[in-house]
Scaffold this motif. Structure first.
Motif, PDB file in Angstrom:
ATOM      1  N   LEU A 232       0.831  -1.264   0.110  1.00  0.00           N
ATOM      2  CA  LEU A 232       0.036   0.026  -0.184  1.00  0.00           C
ATOM      3  C   LEU A 232       0.831   1.493   0.185  1.00  0.00           C
ATOM      4  N   SER A 233       1.950   1.020   0.693  1.00  0.00           N
ATOM      5  CA  SER A 233       2.867   2.575   0.738  1.00  0.00           C
ATOM      6  C   SER A 233       3.485   2.620  -0.566  1.00  0.00           C
ATOM      7  N   ARG A 234       3.801   1.680  -1.215  1.00  0.00           N
ATOM      8  CA  ARG A 234       4.300   1.604  -2.462  1.00  0.00           C
ATOM      9  C   ARG A 234       3.460   2.313  -3.478  1.00  0.00           C
ATOM     10  N   ALA A 235       2.285   1.760  -3.452  1.00  0.00           N
ATOM     11  CA  ALA A 235       1.231   2.630  -4.376  1.00  0.00           C
ATOM     12  C   ALA A 235       0.961   3.858  -4.225  1.00  0.00           C
ATOM     13  N   ALA A 236       0.942   4.208  -2.895  1.00  0.00           N
ATOM     14  CA  ALA A 236       0.681   5.635  -2.395  1.00  0.00           C
ATOM     15  C   ALA A 236       2.010   6.636  -2.810  1.00  0.00           C
ATOM     16  N   LEU A 237       3.157   5.832  -2.872  1.00  0.00           N
ATOM     17  CA  LEU A 237       4.273   6.754  -3.171  1.00  0.00           C
ATOM     18  C   LEU A 237       4.093   7.083  -4.762  1.00  0.00           C
ATOM     19  N   ALA A 238       3.488   6.302  -5.470  1.00  0.00           N
ATOM     20  CA  ALA A 238       3.399   6.535  -6.916  1.00  0.00           C
ATOM     21  C   ALA A 238       2.202   7.196  -7.453  1.00  0.00           C
ATOM     22  N   ASN A 239       1.223   7.599  -6.411  1.00  0.00           N
ATOM     23  CA  ASN A 239      -0.017   8.130  -6.664  1.00  0.00           C
ATOM     24  C   ASN A 239       0.179   9.672  -6.537  1.00  0.00           C
ATOM     25  N   ASP A 240       0.115  10.259  -7.633  1.00  0.00           N
ATOM     26  CA  ASP A 240       0.641  11.797  -7.600  1.00  0.00           C
ATOM     27  C   ASP A 240      -0.487  12.634  -7.149  1.00  0.00           C
ATOM     28  N   GLN A 241      -1.868  12.055  -7.151  1.00  0.00           N
ATOM     29  CA  GLN A 241      -2.773  12.999  -6.738  1.00  0.00           C
ATOM     30  C   GLN A 241      -2.579  12.839  -5.175  1.00  0.00           C
ATOM     31  N   LEU A 242      -2.419  11.825  -4.584  1.00  0.00           N
ATOM     32  CA  LEU A 242      -2.332  12.045  -3.265  1.00  0.00           C
ATOM     33  C   LEU A 242      -0.924  12.779  -2.654  1.00  0.00           C
ATOM     34  N   GLN A 243       0.011  12.280  -3.374  1.00  0.00           N
ATOM     35  CA  GLN A 243       1.433  13.338  -3.186  1.00  0.00           C
ATOM     36  C   GLN A 243       1.253  14.866  -3.145  1.00  0.00           C
ATOM     37  N   ARG A 244       0.352  15.281  -4.223  1.00  0.00           N
ATOM     38  CA  ARG A 244       0.180  16.567  -4.132  1.00  0.00           C
ATOM     39  C   ARG A 244      -0.523  17.231  -3.005  1.00  0.00           C
ATOM     40  N   SER A 245      -1.677  16.377  -2.758  1.00  0.00           N
ATOM     41  CA  SER A 245      -2.272  16.443  -1.578  1.00  0.00           C
ATOM     42  C   SER A 245      -1.624  16.617  -0.193  1.00  0.00           C
ATOM     43  N   MET A 246      -0.687  15.623   0.040  1.00  0.00           N
ATOM     44  CA  MET A 246      -0.072  15.796   1.021  1.00  0.00           C
ATOM     45  C   MET A 246       0.948  16.936   1.185  1.00  0.00           C
ATOM     46  N   VAL A 247       1.631  17.282   0.045  1.00  0.00           N
ATOM     47  CA  VAL A 247       2.458  18.438  -0.090  1.00  0.00           C
ATOM     48  C   VAL A 247       1.700  19.912   0.289  1.00  0.00           C
ATOM     49  N   ALA A 248       0.591  19.782  -0.234  1.00  0.00           N
ATOM     50  CA  ALA A 248      -0.136  20.930   0.034  1.00  0.00           C
ATOM     51  C   ALA A 248      -0.698  21.190   1.236  1.00  0.00           C
ATOM     52  N   THR A 249      -0.877  20.184   2.067  1.00  0.00           N
ATOM     53  CA  THR A 249      -1.522  20.252   3.493  1.00  0.00           C
ATOM     54  C   THR A 249      -0.719  19.994   4.542  1.00  0.00           C
ATOM     55  N   GLY A 250       0.237  19.167   4.437  1.00  0.00           N
ATOM     56  CA  GLY A 250       1.236  18.617   5.688  1.00  0.00           C
ATOM     57  C   GLY A 250       1.997  19.866   6.237  1.00  0.00           C
ATOM     58  N   PRO A 251       2.623  20.557   5.221  1.00  0.00           N
ATOM     59  CA  PRO A 251       3.424  21.841   5.720  1.00  0.00           C
ATOM     60  C   PRO A 251       2.459  22.905   6.349  1.00  0.00           C
ATOM     61  N   GLN A 252       1.334  22.961   6.098  1.00  0.00           N
ATOM     62  CA  GLN A 252       0.471  23.851   6.609  1.00  0.00           C
ATOM     63  C   GLN A 252       0.193  23.710   8.154  1.00  0.00           C
ATOM     64  N   PHE A 253      -0.423  22.391   8.325  1.00  0.00           N
ATOM     65  CA  PHE A 253      -0.339  21.975   9.727  1.00  0.00           C
ATOM     66  C   PHE A 253       0.961  22.251  10.383  1.00  0.00           C
TER      67      PHE A 253
ATOM     68  N   HIS B  93      -6.698  13.363   2.043  1.00  0.00           N
ATOM     69  CA  HIS B  93      -5.762  12.898   0.921  1.00  0.00           C
ATOM     70  C   HIS B  93      -6.569  13.199  -0.403  1.00  0.00           C
ATOM     71  N   LEU B  94      -7.584  13.812  -0.433  1.00  0.00           N
ATOM     72  CA  LEU B  94      -8.365  14.252  -1.580  1.00  0.00           C
ATOM     73  C   LEU B  94      -8.059  15.786  -2.398  1.00  0.00           C
ATOM     74  N   ARG B  95      -8.032  15.700  -3.689  1.00  0.00           N
ATOM     75  CA  ARG B  95      -7.936  16.983  -4.343  1.00  0.00           C
ATOM     76  C   ARG B  95      -9.189  17.593  -4.701  1.00  0.00           C
ATOM     77  N   ARG B  96      -9.368  18.937  -4.793  1.00  0.00           N
ATOM     78  CA  ARG B  96     -10.668  19.448  -5.231  1.00  0.00           C
ATOM     79  C   ARG B  96     -11.217  18.731  -6.287  1.00  0.00           C
ATOM     80  N   GLU B  97     -10.442  18.316  -7.449  1.00  0.00           N
ATOM     81  CA  GLU B  97     -10.965  17.793  -8.669  1.00  0.00           C
ATOM     82  C   GLU B  97     -11.675  16.708  -8.256  1.00  0.00           C
ATOM     83  N   GLN B  98     -11.176  15.763  -7.451  1.00  0.00           N
ATOM     84  CA  GLN B  98     -11.792  14.761  -7.041  1.00  0.00           C
ATOM     85  C   GLN B  98     -13.073  14.599  -6.400  1.00  0.00           C
TER      86      GLN B  98
END
Ligand code: SF4
Lengths: 470, 254
Positions: free
Chosen positions: A11-32, A157-162
């Motif tokens: 699951l973590s391998r798939a998550a690392l390859a999931n662009d949408q998820l990665q973009r969500s994480m980068v957008a939210t994590g540092p904000q918190f 984990h979700l983006r607006r488009e989703q």
């Protein structure tokens, strides 16, 4: 939903390859992270408050039975009902009984991780009820049939488009040409869709952030106000929560609320803080006719008195997730069950067994950032290490790891032999080097697949030092 | 002259002895006599972090015996120093002789830069090292031992060093001991984020106090074709630019 923690690696391998998820994480994590840092900087006594919060929780855990009994008596005195659920199954059964007695069709729900833990929605649906999540994040994952990926921000984990696509898929009675290209439009649509549910619901179910033994109150905090509508409008209100949420007094609760909001979202206090004490009284303008509290144990009392007890101090603020480099890399779903991140990796083995969850405590560098930010100072790395000890004692550690460790330990206990082995290793790791590095090494593929191994300098420090001493 | 036991750490011993010599030179220049005791192997951290307390305890006992009788114990590693300072005492029952010995050792044990600043009170360094350097805070040094200002304070005293802070200097590089081979994909992603920050800092050299982190960062930087140099803080403080940086040879260093 069945735990999928055994599939963590996949699951973590798939998550690392999931662009949408990665973009969500980068957008939210540092904000918190930023928001918590600001809140902490603005309150000089913040770290003292954390000590006070830790002490309150430790005191409660040392006298849990006393406070739970007191709480039960107060709830009953206020006209409410207390139900004890030893297991997830019992909790579901209790709630299904109440809902059946009320002939409930529509059930509104506030955000509750304990509800996720016991798989309440599936059970309610199975019994013919229609549960509707009213927290926006929970609503999103409900219509997507997913688990929460964060304990305070379930749809992080979700983006607006989703979300737009999901709304168009589910809200089919709305104008297909409507504009959903910005977040406020999505929030407004969710509000409108949910509003009628509050009025139509027969039962409202919420969680609780704290239970106050002195007054028999349950406290919830939200930023959307959905918790209030969920508990006030229906005829019956059920609180589902777990036994470690108890605190002695309202004052204690307020200390914890101060560290909770700051650690979670960087707010001084959450937008809505609701105290719920029993059903509606005669003079109250509104409120439920019936008030039930379901207190779940589900293995928690087994943790009392063990080396894992500190985990029960958790107030589920999510700060350890926000600051965890592993969580930030793979997101919450990779953890395969309800509670992700550092606290999830500590709690999950306690709830479903270390034999089903051994990957979680292993997937940590012990970097210690989680412990550093935890408002109740849970020593998360130490607890993770304790799980590795249990795993090792029970011979669950993978054979390759175990035998590698065994061979190394054999040498490390024999300095002469160890010195010889290291001299050989130093020479080999020097000889294999080209331009100072080793591009591939059969026994260290885990390393060399994505990085070079710096070559050794050729001799060991110990032998060079002895040579120079002569 | 106060006697210092230098524990090179198992990684420095095998991979990069020059770090050990740089550390020895710094301690000697500060006015201490350096000894490398017999019988040292590894502090036991790999066993401890793998849940094997029994082996960890056995190795802790050996290490404590080898290091008995010195005024100070110094390690060029926050991680191994953290193991001895924070975790050795946790391995033994309170009140036992081993526990007392562990506490005594913990009180005498220091990471190199913390030793130079707080014990040796080093004010000047005669060394020179041409580098625009950015410092990565290794997790154990930072969060177990509170080391943050010490290496920076010392680096500023080296002629030729310009210190440039990277963002997220306190975030883990992805090494984590056995973690980096058990979960290589996650580890690599963490290292990639670190590498991004290093590059963005504009530095030409990344410096840290732990060889594990350095090997991780160097390994990834080189695989990605970066020419940013990777150095242990002891090398920079001792002015050892003659030794090639990690994962480079004389050709690259020129
Ligand atoms: S362990 Fe601490 S930081 Fe993590 S969710 Fe619980 S209270 Fe918050």
């Amino acid at each position: 939903m069945q735990p999928e923690t055994a599939r963590f690696k996949e699951l973590s391998r798939a998550a690392l390859a999931n662009d949408q998820l990665q973009r969500s994480m980068v957008a939210t994590g540092p904000q918190f992270v930023l928001k918590r840092a600001k809140a902490r900087a603005a309150l000089p006594e913040f770290d003292d408050l954390r000590n006070a919060a830790r002490d309150i929780k430790n005191h409660v855990l040392a006298h849990l039975d006393v406070y739970l009994e007191k709480f039960e008596a107060r709830v009953q005195a206020a006209g409410g009902h207390v139900h004890w659920a030893e297991t997830a199954e019992e909790a579901r059964a209790i709630i299904l009984n109440i809902c059946a007695a009320k002939k409930a069709r529509l059930i509104t729900k506030g955000k509750s991780m304990v509800s996720e833990e016991v798989g309440l929605n599936e059970a309610l649906e199975g019994a013919g009820h229609t549960p509707v999540e009213t927290d926006l994040g929970e609503y999103l994952i409900q219509i997507r049939n997913e688990r929460p990926s964060h304990i305070i921000a379930p749809a992080v984990h979700l983006r607006r488009e989703q979300i737009e696509a999901d709304f168009r898929r589910v809200h089919t009675d709305l104008d297909p040409a409507r504009d959903l290209s910005h977040i406020p439009a999505l929030v407004e649509e969710a509000r409108r869709v949910l509003r009628q549910n509050y009025l139509d619901a027969d039962v409202g179910i919420t969680g609780a952030n704290f239970l106050v033994a002195g007054t028999g109150s349950a406290i919830i905090v939200t930023n959307e106000g959905n918790g209030d509508l969920t508990r006030l409008m229906p005829e019956t209100h059920i609180v589902i929560t777990s036994i470690e949420k108890i605190v002695p007094t309202l004052e204690d609760a307020s200390t914890l609320l101060r560290v909770l909001a700051r650690s979670a979202t960087g707010q001084d206090i959450s937008t809505y803080t609701t105290l719920m004490t029993g059903p509606r009284r005669a003079a109250d303008p509104d409120g439920p006719e019936e008030f039930h509290i379901v207190l779940l144990d589900n293995g928690r009392s087994q943790v009392l008195g063990t080396e894992f007890q500190d985990m029960l101090r958790c107030i589920r603020c999510g700060a350890c997730l926000n600051h965890c480099p592993v969580y930030q890399a793979v997101g919450g779903h990779a953890y395969g069950w309800v509670y992700p991140g550092p606290i999830g990796s500590v709690v999950t083995p306690a709830l479903i067994g270390i034999e089903n969850a051994a990957n979680l405590p292993n997937a940590s560098t012990f970097c210690g950032r989680c412990e550093d930010v935890c408002p109740v100072r849970i020593p998360l790395p130490r607890l993770l290490r304790h799980w590795r000890e249990r795993e090792f004692e029970q011979h669950l550690t993978p054979r390759t790891v175990r035998s590698g460790l065994g061979a190394w330990a054999f040498l490390a206990k024999r300095p002469k032999l160890y010195g010889l082995a290291m001299r050989l290793a130093a020479r080999f790791l020097n000889w294999r080097g080209r331009a100072g590095r080793i591009a591939s090494l059969p026994l260290a593929r885990g390393w060399t697949r994505t990085r070079d191994l710096p070559a050794a300098q050729g001799k060991t420090f110990t032998e060079l030092w002895r040579e120079r001493q002569k | 002259m106060p006697r210092v036991a230098l524990f090179p750490t198992c990684l420095v011993d095998v991979m990069r002895p020059s770090v050990g010599f740089a550390a020895a030179r710094l301690i000697e220049q500060a006015g201490f006599a350096v000894t490398v005791p017999e019988g040292l192997t590894c502090c036991g951290q790999p066993a401890f972090n793998s849940g094997d307390r029994k082996t960890a305890r056995a190795l802790a006992r050996r290490t404590m015996t080898a290091l008995a009788g010195f005024d100070f114990v110094v390690l060029p590693s926050g991680s191994c120093a953290g193991m001895m300072v924070k975790h050795y005492p946790e391995l033994f029952e309170a009140g036992s002789a081993d526990h007392t010995a562990a506490l005594a050792l913990a009180a005498r044990t220091h990471e190199l830069t913390a030793f130079l600043v707080h014990i040796a009170r080093v004010n000047n360094l005669a060394s020179e090292f041409p580098a625009r350097a950015t410092y990565h805070d290794s997790c154990a040094g930072l969060r177990e031992l509170g080391i943050k200002s010490e290496p920076r304070q010392l680096l500023k005293k080296v002629a030729g060093v310009t210190l440039m802070e990277m963002e997220d200097a306190e975030v883990c590089c992805g090494f984590g001991g056995t973690f980096c081979v058990k979960y290589p994909e996650i580890s690599t992603r963490m290292t990639d984020k670190k590498v991004e920050r290093i590059i963005a800092s504009g530095a030409d050299t990344v410096v840290a106090g732990d060889l594990g982190c350095l090997m991780t960062m160097a390994g990834r930087l080189k695989r990605l074709g970066s020419d940013i140099r990777v150095r242990h803080v002891a090398e920079v403080l001792a002015g050892d630019y003659a030794t090639p940086p990690l994962a480079e040879d004389d050709g690259d260093a020129a």
